[in-house]
Design a protein around this motif. Structure first.
Motif, PDB file in Angstrom:
ATOM      1  N   VAL A   1      30.674  38.102  -9.031  1.00  0.00           N
ATOM      2  CA  VAL A   1      31.725  38.566  -9.944  1.00  0.00           C
ATOM      3  C   VAL A   1      32.806  39.350  -9.208  1.00  0.00           C
ATOM      4  CG1 VAL A   1      32.213  39.968 -11.985  1.00  0.00           C
ATOM      5  CG2 VAL A   1      30.088  38.630 -11.863  1.00  0.00           C
ATOM      6  N   PHE A   2      32.400  40.252  -8.293  1.00  0.00           N
ATOM      7  CA  PHE A   2      33.349  41.211  -7.720  1.00  0.00           C
ATOM      8  C   PHE A   2      33.705  40.938  -6.258  1.00  0.00           C
ATOM      9  CE2 PHE A   2      31.043  43.504 -11.095  1.00  0.00           C
ATOM     10  CZ  PHE A   2      32.115  43.829 -11.912  1.00  0.00           C
ATOM     11  N   GLY A   3      33.025  40.015  -5.595  1.00  0.00           N
ATOM     12  CA  GLY A   3      33.344  39.709  -4.212  1.00  0.00           C
ATOM     13  C   GLY A   3      32.496  40.498  -3.228  1.00  0.00           C
ATOM     14  N   THR A   4      32.757  40.278  -1.926  1.00  0.00           N
ATOM     15  CA  THR A   4      31.934  40.872  -0.872  1.00  0.00           C
ATOM     16  C   THR A   4      32.663  41.953  -0.077  1.00  0.00           C
ATOM     17  OG1 THR A   4      32.592  39.100   0.653  1.00  0.00           O
ATOM     18  CG2 THR A   4      30.554  38.773  -0.598  1.00  0.00           C
ATOM     19  N   GLY A   5      33.766  42.464  -0.589  1.00  0.00           N
ATOM     20  CA  GLY A   5      34.450  43.564   0.076  1.00  0.00           C
ATOM     21  C   GLY A   5      33.648  44.853   0.002  1.00  0.00           C
TER      22      GLY A   5
ATOM     23  N   LEU B   1      34.383  47.853  -1.024  1.00  0.00           N
ATOM     24  CA  LEU B   1      34.479  48.566  -2.298  1.00  0.00           C
ATOM     25  C   LEU B   1      33.632  47.899  -3.366  1.00  0.00           C
ATOM     26  CD1 LEU B   1      35.749  50.767  -4.068  1.00  0.00           C
ATOM     27  CD2 LEU B   1      37.675  49.218  -4.488  1.00  0.00           C
ATOM     28  N   ALA B   2      33.674  46.578  -3.424  1.00  0.00           N
ATOM     29  CA  ALA B   2      32.935  45.855  -4.455  1.00  0.00           C
ATOM     30  C   ALA B   2      31.438  46.008  -4.280  1.00  0.00           C
ATOM     31  CB  ALA B   2      33.325  44.370  -4.419  1.00  0.00           C
ATOM     32  N   THR B   3      30.939  45.783  -3.086  1.00  0.00           N
ATOM     33  CA  THR B   3      29.490  45.794  -2.884  1.00  0.00           C
ATOM     34  C   THR B   3      28.909  47.202  -2.975  1.00  0.00           C
ATOM     35  OG1 THR B   3      29.875  45.859  -0.491  1.00  0.00           O
ATOM     36  CG2 THR B   3      29.476  43.706  -1.483  1.00  0.00           C
ATOM     37  N   ARG B   4      29.620  48.186  -2.428  1.00  0.00           N
ATOM     38  CA  ARG B   4      29.092  49.555  -2.455  1.00  0.00           C
ATOM     39  C   ARG B   4      29.149  50.163  -3.849  1.00  0.00           C
ATOM     40  NH1 ARG B   4      32.063  51.175   3.200  1.00  0.00           N
ATOM     41  NH2 ARG B   4      30.405  50.454   4.595  1.00  0.00           N
ATOM     42  N   SER B   5      30.004  49.648  -4.709  1.00  0.00           N
ATOM     43  CA  SER B   5      30.092  50.209  -6.057  1.00  0.00           C
ATOM     44  C   SER B   5      28.793  50.007  -6.836  1.00  0.00           C
ATOM     45  CB  SER B   5      31.264  49.590  -6.819  1.00  0.00           C
ATOM     46  OG  SER B   5      31.109  48.186  -6.948  1.00  0.00           O
ATOM     47  N   LEU B   6      28.019  48.977  -6.500  1.00  0.00           N
ATOM     48  CA  LEU B   6      26.723  48.784  -7.165  1.00  0.00           C
ATOM     49  C   LEU B   6      25.802  49.965  -6.882  1.00  0.00           C
ATOM     50  CD1 LEU B   6      24.709  47.050  -8.757  1.00  0.00           C
ATOM     51  CD2 LEU B   6      24.146  45.870  -6.614  1.00  0.00           C
ATOM     52  N   SER B   7      25.722  50.376  -5.630  1.00  0.00           N
ATOM     53  CA  SER B   7      24.894  51.536  -5.278  1.00  0.00           C
ATOM     54  C   SER B   7      25.472  52.821  -5.865  1.00  0.00           C
ATOM     55  CB  SER B   7      24.794  51.671  -3.757  1.00  0.00           C
ATOM     56  OG  SER B   7      24.078  50.598  -3.194  1.00  0.00           O
ATOM     57  N   ALA B   8      26.805  52.924  -5.891  1.00  0.00           N
ATOM     58  CA  ALA B   8      27.430  54.127  -6.446  1.00  0.00           C
ATOM     59  C   ALA B   8      27.072  54.298  -7.917  1.00  0.00           C
ATOM     60  CB  ALA B   8      28.947  54.057  -6.272  1.00  0.00           C
ATOM     61  N   LEU B   9      27.119  53.217  -8.681  1.00  0.00           N
ATOM     62  CA  LEU B   9      26.763  53.295 -10.102  1.00  0.00           C
ATOM     63  C   LEU B   9      25.294  53.661 -10.275  1.00  0.00           C
ATOM     64  CD1 LEU B   9      28.728  50.225 -11.498  1.00  0.00           C
ATOM     65  CD2 LEU B   9      29.321  52.641 -11.706  1.00  0.00           C
ATOM     66  N   ALA B  10      24.433  53.119  -9.423  1.00  0.00           N
ATOM     67  CA  ALA B  10      23.015  53.481  -9.490  1.00  0.00           C
ATOM     68  C   ALA B  10      22.823  54.963  -9.189  1.00  0.00           C
ATOM     69  CB  ALA B  10      22.212  52.622  -8.513  1.00  0.00           C
ATOM     70  N   GLY B  11      23.579  55.482  -8.210  1.00  0.00           N
ATOM     71  CA  GLY B  11      23.474  56.897  -7.878  1.00  0.00           C
ATOM     72  C   GLY B  11      23.944  57.795  -9.004  1.00  0.00           C
TER      73      GLY B  11
END
Length: 548
Positions: free
Chosen positions: A91-95, A97-107
């Protein structure tokens, strides 16, 4: 009849009367906002490091079926995080910002769940302190900005413990399945499929339940032992595909077979203290850890373990909104006064639905001490970031200790010192690069290399992150093993133009030997240029003749 307000619970009752938009406690808003700001700030500023590239490569080059079935045969981690990351990147790509935002939301979500656990086990103030500490913890900020499964491991550990506590405090029977049971199994199974250290959090819960006959201060378990065994059997059944594979790996390792965790050092007694220091931001302190913060944390832990500040439940008439949005009877907490203690202590302990401190202590020590013991029996498996779930218990104990301080001014000072102590290393984290600068190193070579040049990359760890960022299809990249002979190096550069040597994860003697093998080649001179990129060395050796 409702209990009239007393001096001890007046502050809590006042807090309960403060309007809470959408049913969310008012104090949780600034804490969650701070957690979000710290985790989203400069999220894409650094390039991926090796393990992050592994994560992105795995999901980019494998189908969801392969991630579920094939990849776990080679990667030491269960597949859940990779499956989530695969869907996320679709959905969001492999940049970055996109990939790290998954961990950020979990945190961010982890901070909210920690608040709910602290409030249910102790009181609203302890929940808020614990959530605030996790929100500003450099350890949690660090792994909430990384494309790995550690932030998800922390979140699912917290959710599993939360539903475990709900089962203990809400009460249950052996008739039918309740919502707490279902959500506990869901959270715990997902935890087991996230990281092997999730199993140690489950072990801590079982240690709590089955130690009841041996530990006088542990009240009767809710649910009953029979129901608990049923829940654990169902959880184990759902985790069976991964558990079988894990057992095979463990047996192979105990038999001397090489594994992909051979890089982990054998833990020592010092490992425990360095792990606690890591929770407090020890990675980022160039000099000795601040003594004041260490003393305050140690004091809070002592208070948490030794304080006789017991809690007992009282039922308020009516219903309220629970953490998960449902309607439930509200259980309030109030402090026991000195007159409540003494002869009635044992009776009050039996009236409590859960021994909160004992549960949190098990949650802290089991995921640290058990894998350290396994490391000495089978093979080393303990790394501090793997214990991110246990770090939540650490902060809960610190918060509980701070919350037992009876003088409000002193309590506020202690909490302030804790928060400031955790925030102190964050400017270093944001201002200085913490990861290898593969993006910058690759861009330098890419901008200056000619079509007939060759890039030598030290194996086995440097090629993958360098190739991820290097986008010059006409310039070959050749892997050089750390033990490659001078002849092997010369064979790799014969017939080429300038030589770019990219070295990482190698010692200085290996670097000198590889660069020297090219420099001693009669057709080359140099290095004529060199660059350092936080753990990466790039050298350019210039071709001076056409002689091979």
């Amino acid at each position: 009849m409702s209990t009239p307000p007393t001096i001890e619970n007046a502050g809590e009752n006042l807090a309960e009367r403060i309007p809470s938009p959408a049913g969310v406690p008012i104090e949780l808003y600034p804490i969650a906002l701070a957690a979000a700001a710290l985790r989203l700030f400069r999220l894409e500023s650094e390039s991926y490091w090796l393990d992050e590239v592994v994560s992105v490569d795995l999901v980019a080059s494998n189908s969801p079926y392969d991630l579920l079935v094939t990849v776990p045969g080679n990667d030491p981690h269960p597949p859940l995080y990779y499956l989530l990351l695969s869907a996320w990147t679709t959905v969001f790509g492999t940049g970055e910002l996109a990939t790290r935002s998954l961990s950020a939301l979990a945190g961010i979500a982890t901070v909210i769940v920690v608040y709910a656990i602290g409030r249910r086990l102790f009181d609203r103030e302890v929940g808020a302190i614990a959530a605030a500490l996790v929100a500003v913890s450099p350890f949690h900020v660090w792994y909430s900005q990384e494309v790995r499964m550690y932030a998800l491991l922390g979140l699912l550990t917290a959710l599993s413990v939360y539903w475990f506590v709900r089962m203990q405090t809400d009460g249950t029977t052996d008739q039918g399945w309740g919502r707490n049971d279902v959500w506990y199994v869901v959270a715990t199974v997902l935890l087991g499929y996230t990281h092997v250290f999730g199993l140690f959090a489950i072990l801590a819960q079982n240690a709590y339940v089955f130690s009841r006959p041996l530990v006088r201060t542990v009240p009767r378990s809710r649910p009953t032992i029979r129901r608990w065994v049923t829940l654990q059997a169902l959880t184990a059944l759902l985790l069976a595909p991964w558990l079988v594979r894990l057992l095979r790996r463990t047996l192979a390792a105990s038999g001397g077979e090489a594994t992909n965790v051979s890089w982990i050092p054998l833990p020592t007694a010092e490992t425990v203290w360095t792990t606690f220091a890591a929770y407090l931001g020890g990675y980022l302190f160039e000099e000795s850890f601040p003594i004041l913060v260490s003393l305050v944390v140690a004091g809070c832990l002592v208070l948490a373990l030794s304080s006789d500040r017991r809690t007992r439940t009282r039922t308020r008439t009516g219903t309220g909104t629970s953490f998960d949005g449902g309607t439930t009877t509200t259980l309030d907490r109030e402090e026991s006064t000195d007159s409540d203690r003494g002869a009635t202590a044992d009776a009050s302990r039996q009236d409590e639905p859960v021994n909160a401190t004992y549960l949190v202590v098990l949650w802290l020590v089991v995921p640290i001490l058990v894998p350290i013991a396994i490391s000495h029996v089978v093979e080393p498996i303990f790394v501090d970031r793997y214990s991110i779930g246990a770090s939540l218990a650490f902060f809960l104990l610190v918060a509980k200790g701070a919350g037992t301080i009876s003088l409000p001014p002193l309590r506020y000072v202690v909490v302030g010192v804790l928060v400031v102590g955790l925030v102190l290393p964050l400017p270093t984290y944001y201002q200085e690069d913490q990861k290898e600068q593969w993006r910058e190193a690759a861009a330098d070579v890419e901008a200056n290399a000619d079509g007939d040049d060759v890039v030598l990359v030290s194996a086995p760890y440097a090629e993958r992150p360098f190739s991820f960022y290097f986008d010059r299809s006409g310039v070959p990249t050749v892997r050089i093993q750390p033990d490659a002979s001078a002849e092997d190096v010369r064979d790799a550069v014969d017939g080429r133009g300038d030589v770019w040597v990219v070295l990482a994860y190698t010692d200085s003697s290996t670097d000198r030997r590889i660069v020297g093998a090219v420099a001693n080649h009669q057709a080359y001179r140099g290095p004529v240029d060199d660059g350092q990129y936080d753990g990466i060395s790039v050298y350019r050796l210039e071709r001076t003749s056409g002689d091979g």
